[in-house]
Design an enzyme around this catalytic site. Structure first.
Site, PDB file in Angstrom:
ATOM      1  N   SER A  62       0.828  -1.212   0.000  1.00  0.00           N
ATOM      2  CA  SER A  62       0.000   0.000   0.000  1.00  0.00           C
ATOM      3  C   SER A  62       0.860   1.258   0.000  1.00  0.00           C
ATOM      4  CB  SER A  62      -0.873  -0.012   1.254  1.00  0.00           C
ATOM      5  OG  SER A  62      -1.359   1.279   1.528  1.00  0.00           O
ATOM      6  N   GLN A 110       0.492  -0.264  -4.864  1.00  0.00           N
ATOM      7  CA  GLN A 110      -0.841   0.360  -4.940  1.00  0.00           C
ATOM      8  C   GLN A 110      -0.719   1.850  -4.692  1.00  0.00           C
ATOM      9  OE1 GLN A 110      -2.796   1.029  -1.554  1.00  0.00           O
ATOM     10  NE2 GLN A 110      -3.868   2.503  -2.871  1.00  0.00           N
ATOM     11  N   TYR A 161      -2.550   5.898  -4.861  1.00  0.00           N
ATOM     12  CA  TYR A 161      -3.685   6.797  -4.998  1.00  0.00           C
ATOM     13  C   TYR A 161      -3.206   7.953  -5.873  1.00  0.00           C
ATOM     14  CZ  TYR A 161      -5.697   4.396  -0.925  1.00  0.00           C
ATOM     15  OH  TYR A 161      -6.204   3.454  -0.063  1.00  0.00           O
ATOM     16  N   THR A 185      -6.094   2.514  -6.699  1.00  0.00           N
ATOM     17  CA  THR A 185      -7.337   2.393  -5.928  1.00  0.00           C
ATOM     18  C   THR A 185      -8.192   3.629  -6.182  1.00  0.00           C
ATOM     19  OG1 THR A 185      -6.294   1.033  -4.245  1.00  0.00           O
ATOM     20  CG2 THR A 185      -8.288   2.199  -3.594  1.00  0.00           C
ATOM     21  N   ARG A 241     -15.707   5.224   9.583  1.00  0.00           N
ATOM     22  CA  ARG A 241     -15.509   3.988  10.364  1.00  0.00           C
ATOM     23  C   ARG A 241     -15.802   4.287  11.826  1.00  0.00           C
ATOM     24  NH1 ARG A 241     -10.441   2.886   6.950  1.00  0.00           N
ATOM     25  NH2 ARG A 241     -11.364   3.314   4.913  1.00  0.00           N
ATOM     26  N   LYS A 293      -8.451  -0.838  -8.864  1.00  0.00           N
ATOM     27  CA  LYS A 293      -9.048  -1.511  -7.696  1.00  0.00           C
ATOM     28  C   LYS A 293     -10.224  -0.702  -7.172  1.00  0.00           C
ATOM     29  CE  LYS A 293      -7.805  -3.081  -3.005  1.00  0.00           C
ATOM     30  NZ  LYS A 293      -8.366  -2.157  -2.027  1.00  0.00           N
ATOM     31  N   HIS A 314     -13.496  -2.149  -1.048  1.00  0.00           N
ATOM     32  CA  HIS A 314     -12.520  -1.788  -0.020  1.00  0.00           C
ATOM     33  C   HIS A 314     -12.825  -2.547   1.287  1.00  0.00           C
ATOM     34  CE1 HIS A 314      -9.388   1.561   0.203  1.00  0.00           C
ATOM     35  NE2 HIS A 314      -9.307   1.074   1.437  1.00  0.00           N
ATOM     36  N   ARG A 330     -15.222  -0.782   3.743  1.00  0.00           N
ATOM     37  CA  ARG A 330     -14.693   0.325   4.556  1.00  0.00           C
ATOM     38  C   ARG A 330     -14.982   1.685   3.937  1.00  0.00           C
ATOM     39  NH1 ARG A 330     -10.766  -2.000   7.971  1.00  0.00           N
ATOM     40  NH2 ARG A 330      -9.259  -0.309   8.031  1.00  0.00           N
ATOM     41  N   ASP A 387     -12.186  -9.257  -4.557  1.00  0.00           N
ATOM     42  CA  ASP A 387     -11.529  -8.756  -3.343  1.00  0.00           C
ATOM     43  C   ASP A 387     -12.596  -8.325  -2.346  1.00  0.00           C
ATOM     44  OD1 ASP A 387      -9.239  -7.428  -1.829  1.00  0.00           O
ATOM     45  OD2 ASP A 387     -10.432  -5.659  -2.304  1.00  0.00           O
ATOM     46  N   GLY A 393     -14.336 -10.239   1.546  1.00  0.00           N
ATOM     47  CA  GLY A 393     -15.130 -11.301   2.162  1.00  0.00           C
ATOM     48  C   GLY A 393     -14.571 -12.697   1.978  1.00  0.00           C
ATOM     49  N   GLY A 411      -7.536  -9.376   2.386  1.00  0.00           N
ATOM     50  CA  GLY A 411      -6.982  -8.296   3.203  1.00  0.00           C
ATOM     51  C   GLY A 411      -6.972  -8.707   4.672  1.00  0.00           C
ATOM     52  N   ARG A 412      -8.150  -8.653   5.302  1.00  0.00           N
ATOM     53  CA  ARG A 412      -8.195  -8.930   6.747  1.00  0.00           C
ATOM     54  C   ARG A 412      -7.635 -10.298   7.108  1.00  0.00           C
ATOM     55  NH1 ARG A 412     -12.788  -6.224   5.547  1.00  0.00           N
ATOM     56  NH2 ARG A 412     -13.228  -4.292   6.672  1.00  0.00           N
TER      57      ARG A 412
HETATM   58  C1  LIG Z   1      -6.524  -2.378   7.927  1.00  0.00           C
HETATM   59  C2  LIG Z   1      -6.811  -2.235   6.454  1.00  0.00           C
HETATM   60  C3  LIG Z   1      -6.101  -1.303   5.714  1.00  0.00           C
HETATM   61  C4  LIG Z   1      -6.358  -1.156   4.348  1.00  0.00           C
HETATM   62  N1  LIG Z   1      -5.605  -0.270   3.621  1.00  0.00           N
HETATM   63  C5  LIG Z   1      -5.801  -0.174   2.270  1.00  0.00           C
HETATM   64  C6  LIG Z   1      -4.963   0.663   1.472  1.00  0.00           C
HETATM   65  O1  LIG Z   1      -4.053   1.318   1.968  1.00  0.00           O
HETATM   66  N2  LIG Z   1      -5.212   0.704   0.129  1.00  0.00           N
HETATM   67  C7  LIG Z   1      -6.214  -0.025  -0.463  1.00  0.00           C
HETATM   68  O2  LIG Z   1      -6.399   0.046  -1.686  1.00  0.00           O
HETATM   69  N3  LIG Z   1      -7.009  -0.833   0.276  1.00  0.00           N
HETATM   70  C8  LIG Z   1      -6.815  -0.935   1.611  1.00  0.00           C
HETATM   71  N4  LIG Z   1      -7.585  -1.799   2.349  1.00  0.00           N
HETATM   72  C9  LIG Z   1      -8.603  -2.631   1.665  1.00  0.00           C
HETATM   73  C10 LIG Z   1      -7.978  -3.957   1.195  1.00  0.00           C
HETATM   74  O3  LIG Z   1      -7.042  -3.741   0.171  1.00  0.00           O
HETATM   75  C11 LIG Z   1      -9.036  -4.918   0.643  1.00  0.00           C
HETATM   76  O4  LIG Z   1      -9.763  -4.270  -0.365  1.00  0.00           O
HETATM   77  C12 LIG Z   1     -10.011  -5.442   1.702  1.00  0.00           C
HETATM   78  O5  LIG Z   1      -9.342  -5.718   2.904  1.00  0.00           O
HETATM   79  C13 LIG Z   1     -10.668  -6.716   1.160  1.00  0.00           C
HETATM   80  O6  LIG Z   1     -11.630  -7.213   2.032  1.00  0.00           O
HETATM   81  P1  LIG Z   1     -11.336  -8.381   3.096  1.00  0.00           P
HETATM   82  O7  LIG Z   1     -10.623  -7.731   4.218  1.00  0.00           O
HETATM   83  O8  LIG Z   1     -12.694  -8.862   3.459  1.00  0.00           O
HETATM   84  O9  LIG Z   1     -10.476  -9.425   2.416  1.00  0.00           O
HETATM   85  C14 LIG Z   1      -7.362  -1.953   3.718  1.00  0.00           C
HETATM   86  C15 LIG Z   1      -8.060  -2.894   4.475  1.00  0.00           C
HETATM   87  C16 LIG Z   1      -7.806  -3.045   5.831  1.00  0.00           C
HETATM   88  C17 LIG Z   1      -8.565  -4.087   6.604  1.00  0.00           C
END
Ligand SMILES: Cc1cc2nc3c(=O)[nH]c(=O)nc-3n(C[C@H](O)[C@H](O)[C@H](O)COP(=O)(O)O)c2cc1C
Length: 392
Positions: free
Chosen positions: A109, A130, A132, A158, A167, A256, A280, A283, A311, A313, A334-335
Site C-alpha cells: 500500500s 498500490q 492513490y 485504488t 468507520r 481496484k 474496499h 470500509r 476482493d 469477504g 486483506g483482513r
Molecule cells: C486495515 C486495512 C487497511 C487497508 N488499507 C488499504 C490501502 O491502503 N489501500 C487499499 O487500496 N485498500 C486498503 N484496504 C482494503 C484492502 O485492500 C481490501 O480491499 C479489503 O481488505 C478486502 O476485504 P477483506 O478484508 O474482506 O479481504 C485496507 C483494508 C484493511 C482491513
C-alpha cells in the site's frame, strides 16, 4: 491457542482480537457506517452452491494458475493494507516474505509502514505497488518511478477512496493513526503488554512512502491519516487521470475498487489489464454490493478483455472456488492475512496462506476439479436453484 493451532481464518481472527489492543483490532475488523457491505461481502458467498462431478480421478490437484502476466502457485493475491506496523513489528516485510514463500503476488500500500525500497529488497517475488492519485501529482509519479526501480512488476490504482469512509468503530475506540496514548486509551494498551513492548522496542511507526512529505503529513504524525486522506487525496480525478497513470507504466495495470460492467469497460478502455472487484472490504461506501455478486455480470460484459480479481469477504478456500466458477481469474484477501500477521508475524501470515491452500485443494478434490481451468461456471448455482441439470 496459538496461531499454529488455528483451524481456519475465524480462529486467526479470535487470536488477533486477543493479541491486539482494542482500537487496533477494530481498525482491522471494522467497516463503514452500519457495516452492511462488510457483512454482506462474507455472507453473499453462502448464496451460492457448488455442484460436484464425481469419479474424475482427483488423485492429483494442481492449484497453479496465471494472472497479472505471471504464474502463481494459487489463484490468490494479498491486497494492499496500510499501517501494518500497528499490528506487528515485522510489518509489511513479514507479509511480502510469506507471499514469496507461497509464490503468490503481494500488493504494498501507498500508506505502508515499510518503504518501496525495503520491500523491493525483501523479495524477488511478484510485487504490486498500490497508488492513490494525490493532489500533488509529483508524489504519485515519484511512487511509480520508485516502484519501477525497486523491481515491482504491477501497479494498482485504488479509486474507491475520494475521501475516507466513516468507520465508527474507530471513533468509539479512540483509534487514531498514529496511536495516541491518552488517559482514555491507556488502559486498553496496558492490558496488552506484549503488543506495547513490541511497539516501543522496534523501529517506530512511520508512513514510509510519504514521510519525506512531512510538510503535508504534519510533524511526525500530528495530522491523522484520516485528515491526510481527506486533505491530500484528489477528489477531482477522472478516467483521464487513470489513463495518465496507465501511460506511466509498461507492465500489468490494475484498477481496484470497481463494481459495475460500465466501469469495467472504461477501465479496459484506459489501458487496465485487470480490475479488482472490490468495495474496499466494506470500509468505504456502505451499501455497495458484495464483490462475488458482481463477477458474473462483469465477466459477461467484458469477455476476456480484463482479468477479474474478487476482493472482499474471502475467508475460505470454497469462497475462492465460487469466485473462480463465477468467472474470476483470482481472489484477493486483506483482513485474513492481517489477522495472521497480528497473531504471529510472518509465521502467522504463512499459517493463513497454508489454510487457504489446503482448503482450496480440498474443495477442488471434493468438487472434482483437478486444475483451476477445470472449475466451470456450471459448478456454481444460486442457492435454491441447483436442479442437477449440470451436464459435464
Ligand atoms: C486495515 C486495512 C487497511 C487497508 N488499507 C488499504 C490501502 O491502503 N489501500 C487499499 O487500496 N485498500 C486498503 N484496504 C482494503 C484492502 O485492500 C481490501 O480491499 C479489503 O481488505 C478486502 O476485504 P477483506 O478484508 O474482506 O479481504 C485496507 C483494508 C484493511 C482491513
Amino acid at each position: 491457542m496459538t496461531y499454529k493451532k488455528a483451524r481456519n481464518i475465524a480462529d486467526l481472527r479470535v487470536l488477533s482480537k486477543k493479541r491486539l489492543p482494542t482500537p487496533m483490532f477494530h481498525f482491522i475488523d471494522g467497516g463503514a457506517d452500519d457495516e452492511v457491505s462488510l457483512r454482506r461481502n462474507i455472507s453473499a458467498f453462502d448464496d451460492y452452491i457448488l455442484t460436484p462431478d464425481y469419479l474424475t480421478d482427483v488423485a492429483n490437484i494442481d492449484t497453479k494458475t496465471s494472472f497479472l502476466g505471471g504464474q502463481s502457485a494459487l489463484p490468490l493475491m494479498l491486497s494492499p493494507t496500510g499501517t501494518s506496523r500497528l499490528f506487528h513489528h515485522e510489518k509489511e516485510l513479514a507479509v511480502v516474505r510469506a507471499a514469496a514463500k507461497f509464490d503468490i503476488p503481494y500488493a504494498l500500500s501507498a500508506m505502508s509502514t515499510s518503504s518501496i525500497e525495503e520491500v523491493g529488497r525483501a523479495s524477488n517475488s511478484h510485487k504490486i505497488f498500490q497508488v492513490y492519485i494525490m493532489r500533488d501529482r509529483s508524489l504519485t509519479a515519484d511512487w511509480v518511478a520508485r516502484s519501477r526501480a525497486a523491481g515491482f512488476k504491477t501497479i494498482c490504482l485504488t479509486v474507491d477512496t475520494p475521501m475516507a469512509g466513516n468507520r465508527e468503530r474507530d471513533l468509539i475506540n479512540g483509534m487514531t493513526i498514529p496511536p495516541r496514548f491518552s488517559p482514555a486509551t491507556l488502559l486498553g494498551f496496558a492490558l496488552h503488554p506484549h503488543w506495547l513492548a513490541n511497539f516501543a522496542l522496534h523501529p517506530r511507526f512511520e508512513l514510509s512512502n510519504i514521510i519525506h512529505k512531512s510538510d503535508v503529513l504534519g510533524a511526525q504524525g500530528n495530522t491523522s491519516v484520516i485528515d491526510y486522506v481527506n486533505s491530500q487525496f484528489d477528489r477531482s480525478i477522472t478516467w483521464e487521470d487513470a489513463a495518465w497513470l496507465a501511460e506511466q507504466w509498461d507492465g500489468p495495470f490494475i484498477i481496484k475498487g470497481l463494481m459495475s460492467a460500465g466501469d469495467a469497460r472504461k477501465a479496459r478502455d484506459v489501458g487496465a489489464t485487470a480490475i479488482m472487484i472490490s468495495n474496499h472490504g466494506g470500509r468505504q461506501l456502505d451499501g455497495a454490493p458484495a464483490p462475488i455478486d458482481c463477477v458474473k455480470s462483469i465477466r459477461d460484459a467484458i469477455g476476456d478483455d480484463l482479468e477479474l480479481i474478487v476482493d472482499g469477504g474471502v475467508r475460505r478456500g470454497s469462497h475462492m472456488v465460487k469466485a473462480l466458477a463465477a468467472g474470476a481469474n483470482a481472489c484477493a484477501i486483506g483482513r485474513a492475512y492481517l489477522y495472521g500477521l497480528s497473531a504471529g508475524g510472518q509465521a502467522g501470515v504463512e499459517k493463513c496462506l497454508s489454510i487457504f491452500k489446503s482448503e482450496l485443494e480440498r474443495t477442488m478434490t471434493l468438487l472434482g476439479a483437478r486444475t483451476i481451468a477445470e472449475i466451470r461456471p456450471d459448478h456454481l448455482a444460486r442457492n435454491g436453484t441447483a436442479d442437477g441439470s449440470s451436464d459435464n
